[in-house]
Design an enzyme around this catalytic site. Structure first.
Site, PDB file in Angstrom:
ATOM      1  N   ASP A  15      24.525  35.205  33.509  1.00  0.00           N
ATOM      2  CA  ASP A  15      23.555  34.434  34.296  1.00  0.00           C
ATOM      3  C   ASP A  15      22.330  34.047  33.469  1.00  0.00           C
ATOM      4  O   ASP A  15      21.261  34.661  33.567  1.00  0.00           O
ATOM      5  CB  ASP A  15      23.131  35.238  35.523  1.00  0.00           C
ATOM      6  CG  ASP A  15      24.306  35.473  36.462  1.00  0.00           C
ATOM      7  OD1 ASP A  15      25.357  34.821  36.273  1.00  0.00           O
ATOM      8  OD2 ASP A  15      24.174  36.301  37.380  1.00  0.00           O
TER       9      ASP A  15
ATOM     10  N   GLU B  42      30.934  45.087  35.898  1.00  0.00           N
ATOM     11  CA  GLU B  42      30.253  46.023  34.961  1.00  0.00           C
ATOM     12  C   GLU B  42      30.543  47.472  35.309  1.00  0.00           C
ATOM     13  O   GLU B  42      30.589  48.265  34.360  1.00  0.00           O
ATOM     14  CB  GLU B  42      28.741  45.742  34.959  1.00  0.00           C
ATOM     15  CG  GLU B  42      28.367  44.435  34.290  1.00  0.00           C
ATOM     16  CD  GLU B  42      28.772  43.196  35.096  1.00  0.00           C
ATOM     17  OE1 GLU B  42      28.817  43.297  36.334  1.00  0.00           O
ATOM     18  OE2 GLU B  42      29.062  42.157  34.499  1.00  0.00           O
TER      19      GLU B  42
ATOM     20  N   ASP C  24      34.460  38.726  38.119  1.00  0.00           N
ATOM     21  CA  ASP C  24      32.999  38.810  38.009  1.00  0.00           C
ATOM     22  C   ASP C  24      32.543  40.195  38.481  1.00  0.00           C
ATOM     23  O   ASP C  24      33.344  40.967  39.032  1.00  0.00           O
ATOM     24  CB  ASP C  24      32.400  37.707  38.901  1.00  0.00           C
ATOM     25  CG  ASP C  24      30.915  37.520  38.663  1.00  0.00           C
ATOM     26  OD1 ASP C  24      30.433  37.884  37.580  1.00  0.00           O
ATOM     27  OD2 ASP C  24      30.246  37.003  39.577  1.00  0.00           O
TER      28      ASP C  24
END
Ligand code: GLC
Length: 833
Positions: free
Chosen positions: A497, A422, A419
């Site tokens: 999300d 980015e 997770d």
């Protein structure tokens, strides 16, 4: 050949910023002054030193690269599948008066002499894709390249699809989009950019499709007639203009070819296609055990349980909070006994802590990302001070992979969830690193401007390698949030999300379909929504959509934020705060629990079918999910349809995506389609009103399909199935469908232990026959096969199985059911004379 100096067409002092003048140059190709042909490559140079290289990789895949003097010339690409093998192509090349012409057996192209425009046609001479101004580049002394761009015509009526992860309707026309991996918590429809970058789109022009893959990792921009001037463009902030033209003529061909170029994952373990239960976060251990038991007590199938960040010791990645989880090894093995695979989160940010082994090792070996002058980057994510491994360095990837040893080899973890890659940074407006951070880029050192979009992909790559190395006989399951084109080789994706709203339910479908046609078939959304709590109805409808998305995971942010604050202030107990935000399939009361159970059971019934669709994805790059336009791009109504979709090649889904809706107006594309529930047959090229009460999800099986149905189990490996059920749907025309089977785990399938059955349904006035041809050395465990023959218009008098007459079964509601050996080769139903 002509001059070597780039001619600066518009050299000027930038007067827009008079305190810091800069020297700007703009380049557009001038007249072609030389050309050269080298086997499958053509090179053109212009009077102002723009060079275009055209490389023909297959008759349908053509690469175009534009250079100017001073450019980095390297074939290095993270996106292209290292196993991609170009083919020998018979490339024809001719010089004409105003242009050069080249052709393969499938595509013709011209390059204009005047200004290096490139236009593509199909082999019948139909125009596919035409440059408008073609190549352009802008650079300056102070900033270097600030824009490289190609502009093309986008005639009225052309449609544009793909581009990976955009929270937008299928057709991208009328908008511009950006690719810059972004932590997009609680994004809304239209927000851009999101978590991953796939600079690839497909276009539909006059019923013919082609694709463009812009292999550039910088921030890229795509515009599809945004200014309503019938022009499309793609551009980036740096690097080289390097793109692939991918021929169709079908949209699905374009995705398949793109996927062949950028790669596919290996077959997942069968369990990974089961139902997954996640939340932020299940803890302590007793809560995880209670969760597992509740699934089994309530007889709701589930294969995987996730541990989100709170299992770690103060967010130190690769550690455990030993108060919450005193003996993770035993817990994982107990869960495994109950049929649950455990999946844990691993984040890239490494807590700054001199007593923490990951930080120590990274520091000692210079594995962390640095600024241009060598300082290590420190930024807040979950720990308030983190360092970040430079995953673009092969040694760093090896090291990161080695950190999985304990999880994989000792604790026997089944899956990893990467997770925040980015990479996400808290508390800064950009939500990520500054552009000047340095990266190794596998021996092509560069700044974050170039490496940003592949950071997550390289983290996933390191994770996958480590997982495979430390438990080589087990098929890995890896989920990642950020990724780049080609990253489908390493990990499954979820759409990030999202929010528990009806529009997000639609978006979950649009995004999953879009990712699927952009090479990422292993996708799904947070079922139920991550932010906020779904109504019982919304949750049920989301589960019904989720059974058709390859990744089927319920996830929510749970009690975090408000609940967590209350716990901190000791206003409420942890569990009390959690309960309010529970999102398991049983929390809405008995009525919904029963409905939700039966939906999840349906997913387990369809697992053979999904596994086979996955096999086709791995073999051919065939997307598992497709919008209807990808089924029949010549059918205007199908092309316009935005909610319905194809799940594999033989199932059409008409999901309920609106509140209070109990019917769907479904458009059926060509062919005839059987309602899975009632066996009622619907004629294609028509709209029909279909009942869709809350407890049912309307989906349809294409005529002539032999649909495999698996026994419902509480988890995929609960026991050997006793039976394979096959629904064979009557069709007038000959139709083939397949079933792929193997052990569902391990790698024996690579040594031939698989079974691929091709069923063919054929009918005439006197008979319907089903033939089964098989390849591979796998013997499935079930001793018998039950065939349900559906939609038979004949009045049968006899049944023959492998030439032997069998008693004619009684029909029940028009369906004839009989049991045969799993190795049957032919079954014929004969009409009464
Ligand atoms: C991010 C993830 C989410 C996860 C949360 C806590 O927001 O996208 O899925 O639950 O972090 O780790």
């Amino acid at each position: 050949m002509s001059g070597t100096e780039p001619q600066e067409e518009n050299k000027a002092i930038d007067e827009t910023n008079d305190r810091k003048p800069d020297i700007i140059s703009r380049h557009r190709p001038g007249r072609v002054v030389s050309h050269e042909r080298l086997e499958q490559q053509l090179i053109f140079k212009t009077e102002n030193s723009v060079e275009l290289q055209i490389r023909v990789h297959t008759p349908d895949i053509i690469q175009l690269t534009y250079f100017l003097v001073g450019d980095v010339r390297s074939d290095f690409s993270y996106a292209i599948n290292p196993d991609f093998e170009p083919e020998d192509v018979d490339l024809q090349f001719e010089e004409d008066e105003g242009y050069f012409q080249f052709s393969t057996s499938r595509v013709n192209g011209i390059v204009t002499k005047k200004n290096l425009l490139v236009h593509f046609f199909d082999s019948d001479g139909n125009m596919l894709c035409e440059d408008q101004h073609g190549f352009y580049r802008r650079e300056s002394l102070m900033k270097g390249i600030s824009e490289i761009k190609v502009t093309k015509q986008a005639p009225a009526g052309d449609r544009f699809y793909g581009l990976g992860d955009k929270a937008y309707e299928h057709n991208l026309r009328g908008r511009a989009f950006e690719n810059w991996n972004t932590d997009a918590y609680a994004y809304e429809r239209g927000d851009d950019p999101l978590y991953r970058s796939v600079p690839f789109y497909a276009a539909l022009h006059n019923g013919r499709a082609y694709g463009i893959f812009f292999d550039n990792t910088y921030r890229t921009r795509f515009s599809f007639d945004r200014r309503e001037n019938n022009i499309s463009s793609f551009s980036s902030e740096g690097g080289v203009m390097n793109y692939y033209f991918i021929n169709g003529p079908d949209l699905t061909d374009v995705t398949e070819r793109y996927t062949r170029l950028t790669g596919v994952p290996e077959m997942p373990p069968m369990w990974a296609l089961g139902y997954h239960q996640c939340r932020w976060s299940y803890y302590p251990e007793s809560r995880v055990r209670e969760l597992a038991e509740t699934f089994r007590d309530k007889r709701i199938p589930c294969d995987a349980i996730y541990l989100d960040i709170d299992y770690m010791d103060d967010y130190r990645t690769f550690t455990w909070d030993t108060e919450l989880f005193p003996d993770p090894g035993t817990m994982i093995s107990d869960l495994s006994e109950q049929g649950f695979e455990t999946i844990v989160m691993i984040n890239p940010g490494v807590k700054v802590d001199e007593d923490y082994f990951v930080f120590q090792q990274g520091l000692e070996n210079n594995y962390f990302c640095t600024r241009p002058d060598g300082e290590i980057v420190i930024a807040p994510v979950w720990p308030s001070q983190c360092t970040f491994p430079d995953f673009t360095h092969p040694d760093v990837r090896d090291w990161w992979g080695s950190l999985y040893e304990d999880l994989m080899a000792e604790k026997n973890i089944s899956g990893i969830w990467n997770d925040m890659n980015e990479p996400a940074v808290f508390e800064v407006e950009s939500k990520t690193f500054p552009n000047d951070i340095r990266h190794h880029f596998d021996g092509h050192p560069c700044s974050h401007k170039k490496a940003h979009n592949i950071y997550g992909m390289q983290m996933a790559r390191a994770s996958l390698d480590g997982m495979k190395k430390h438990n080589p006989d087990k098929r890995p399951f890896l989920l990642t949030r950020a990724n780049f084109a080609g990253g489908q080789r390493y990990a499954a994706l979820w759409t990030g999300d999202n929010i528990a709203s009806w529009d997000h339910l639609k978006l979950a479908n649009e995004q999953s379909l879009r990712l699927s046609i952009s090479g990422y078939s292993f996708v799904g959304s947070d079922v139920g929504g991550f932010v906020d709590k779904p109504s019982p109805e919304l949750f049920t409808r989301w589960l019904q959509l989720g059974i058709f998305h390859p990744l089927f995971r319920n996830h929510t942010m749970g009690y975090n934020v408000d609940g967590a604050a209350a716990v901190k202030k000791e206003e409420v107990e942890l569990r009390e705060a959690q309960i309010d935000a529970d999102q398991e399939p049983w929390i809405f009361g008995d009525k919904y629990t029963d409905i939700n159970r039966s939906i999840i059971e349906l997913r387990y019934r369809l697992l053979h079918y999904l596994y086979t669709a996955f096999y086709k994805y791995v073999q051919e790059g065939r997307p598992i999910l497709r919008p209807l336009g990808y089924y029949d791009q010549r059918d205007e109504q199908a092309v316009e349809e935005s909610n319905e979709f194809l799940f594999g090649d033989h199932i059409l889904v008409a999901p309920v995506l609106d509140k209070g809706q109990t019917e769907v107006e479904a458009y059926f594309p060509k062919g005839r389609w059987y309602d899975f529930r009632s066996n009622r047959c619907y004629k294609g090229k028509h709209k029909h009103t279909i009942p869709a009460p809350l407890e049912e999800v309307p989906f349809f099986v294409k005529e002539g399909t032999v649909l495999p149905l698996r026994e419902v189990m509480q988890y995929t490996g609960e026991r050997d199935p006793e039976l394979l059920e096959l629904n064979a749907y009557y069709s007038k025309s000959q139709v083939a469908s397949q079933l792929y089977e193997d052990a569902g785990e391990g790698y024996e399938y690579r040594d031939g232990k698989y079974r691929l059955t091709t069923f063919t349904v054929k009918s005439s006035a006197e008979r319907m026959t089903i033939t089964a041809e098989r390849e591979g050395a796998y013997s499935p465990p079930y001793p018998k096969t039950r065939i349900n023959i559906i939609g038979l218009p004949l009045e049968p008098s006899a049944v023959q199985v492998d030439g032997e007459e069998k008693p004619l079964p009684e029909a029940s509601r028009g369906t004839y059911t009989l049991e045969v050996s799993p190795d049957f080769q032919q079954l014929a139903i004969l009409q009464k004379k």
